[in-house]
Design a protein around this motif. Structure first.
Motif, mmCIF file in Angstrom:
data_model
loop_
_atom_site.group_PDB
_atom_site.id
_atom_site.type_symbol
_atom_site.label_atom_id
_atom_site.label_comp_id
_atom_site.label_asym_id
_atom_site.label_seq_id
_atom_site.Cartn_x
_atom_site.Cartn_y
_atom_site.Cartn_z
ATOM 1 N N LYS A 14 18.676 41.005 -7.476
ATOM 2 C CA LYS A 14 17.440 41.530 -8.034
ATOM 3 C C LYS A 14 16.479 42.017 -6.953
ATOM 4 O O LYS A 14 15.504 42.700 -7.271
ATOM 5 C CB LYS A 14 16.766 40.462 -8.887
ATOM 6 N N PRO B 140 11.748 43.788 -4.664
ATOM 7 C CA PRO B 140 12.404 43.695 -5.976
ATOM 8 C C PRO B 140 12.863 45.074 -6.468
ATOM 9 O O PRO B 140 12.194 46.073 -6.223
ATOM 10 C CB PRO B 140 11.313 43.117 -6.881
ATOM 11 N N LYS C 221 21.251 43.685 -16.881
ATOM 12 C CA LYS C 221 21.093 42.657 -15.860
ATOM 13 C C LYS C 221 21.648 43.209 -14.536
ATOM 14 O O LYS C 221 22.727 43.817 -14.527
ATOM 15 C CB LYS C 221 21.842 41.382 -16.234
ATOM 16 N N TYR D 8 25.794 45.648 -12.039
ATOM 17 C CA TYR D 8 25.017 45.492 -13.267
ATOM 18 C C TYR D 8 25.942 45.130 -14.417
ATOM 19 O O TYR D 8 27.164 45.364 -14.363
ATOM 20 C CB TYR D 8 24.265 46.782 -13.594
#
Length: 316
Positions: free
Chosen positions: A252, A236, A248, A312
């Motif tokens: 991920k 991660p 965000k 992002y």
């Protein structure tokens, strides 16, 4: 028809002729050797009995040119001799703090003894020899092994190689010692390596001044070798330095590929890796951020990211 036909020789006459011919040749050679000849010899100089805390660094010039009057027997004998003039340190005249001189004309008998059968020395050149004497110095310096190893596919060094000893004491004139910061071994090459390298390395002495001495000239080199394999984990991505922004990222998680020895493979866990997305490094012109593999185990030989950047968005 042969001109010698009908002529006969007695064997005793032939032997007498050869005997007198040999005798004549011997007398001729002896006559030549008993004559005197002017001969020039070049003799190297070496200083002996130097005090233990000193060393001769230079001798200028390093040879004497001696002109002699010798008979042929002595000339012949000297052809097979290895000459060297050994000068005792106490015979040197001090001229400065580290400089000395030797006057050859003051030591004709000693110089004559170097050669065989000298009846007369007619000339000695030069008139003076200058000798530089330095105080001995010492220091410890590291030793660098020079090794080229080509490994078989899938093999490589397990850990850093070891060298024993790792340092040596260098002894010699201070003027030389000050210029030496390390010692290097002679190069050794290894190909198709799949097992531990264990070898003895030697100093490249040709790269050192002749006046330099070392506490050791040989070194034990060891490089453990092991078989490697590759693995991967899905790690991660951790976003840092985002301040109050709601950031965000996509994706991920990213794949991390690593190379590790077979024996250590089972000990490697995903938790040992950390991938960072530092938001403070973003620019408004780009919609992506470069990733950083922040942590991985020491037992891993190498590690790399499968994805080096992620997209992002900032949610208002």
């Amino acid at each position: 028809m042969s001109v010698f036909k009908g002529i006969s020789f007695k064997r005793s006459n032939v032997r007498e002729f050869l005997f007198f011919l040999l005798l004549t040749a011997i007398f001729a050679v002896l006559s030549k050797l008993s004559k005197n000849y002017t001969t020039v010899y070049t003799i190297p100089i070496q200083v002996e009995n130097v005090p233990i805390d000193k060393v001769v660094s230079t001798i200028i010039p390093s040879t004497l040119e001696i002109t002699t009057n010798l008979n042929g027997f002595a000339v012949l004998s000297n052809q097979f001799s290895d000459f060297k003039l050994l000068i005792d340190f106490d015979q040197l005249e001090k001229t400065a703090s580290e400089a000395y001189r030797y006057i050859p004309d003051g030591h004709p008998l000693e110089i004559a003894e170097v050669l065989s059968g000298v009846s007369e020395i007619t000339a000695i050149r030069p008139q003076q020899v200058t000798i530089q004497v330095d105080a001995l110095a010492s220091k410890e310096v590291p030793v660098y092994p020079t090794i080229e190893a080509a490994y078989e596919t899938g093999y490589g060094p397990k850990e850093e190689a070891t060298l024993t000893p790792t340092h040596v004491t260098v002894v010699g004139p201070k003027t030389y010692i000050d210029t030496i910061t390390f010692i290097q071994t002679k190069k050794q090459d290894f190909t198709d390596v799949s097992d531990t390298i264990l070898t003895q390395l030697r100093v490249d002495s040709l790269a050192l001044p002749q006046e330099i001495k070392l506490s050791s000239y040989t070194f034990e080199y060891k490089q453990e070798v092991t078989k490697f394999t590759e693995g991967s984990f899905s790690i991660p991505v951790k976003v840092v330095n985002k301040n109050a922004n709601d950031v965000k990222i996509f994706p991920k998680t990213v794949e991390v590929y690593f190379t590790v020895s077979l024996e250590a493979y089972e000990s490697i866990k995903a938790i040992d890796f950390e991938v960072i997305c530092d938001f403070s490094k973003h620019t408004n012109q780009d919609d992506f951020i470069i990733l950083d593999l922040k942590k991985y185990p020491n037992t891993v030989k190498s590690a790399r990211l499968g994805t080096k950047q992620i997209k992002y968005i900032v949610v208002n």
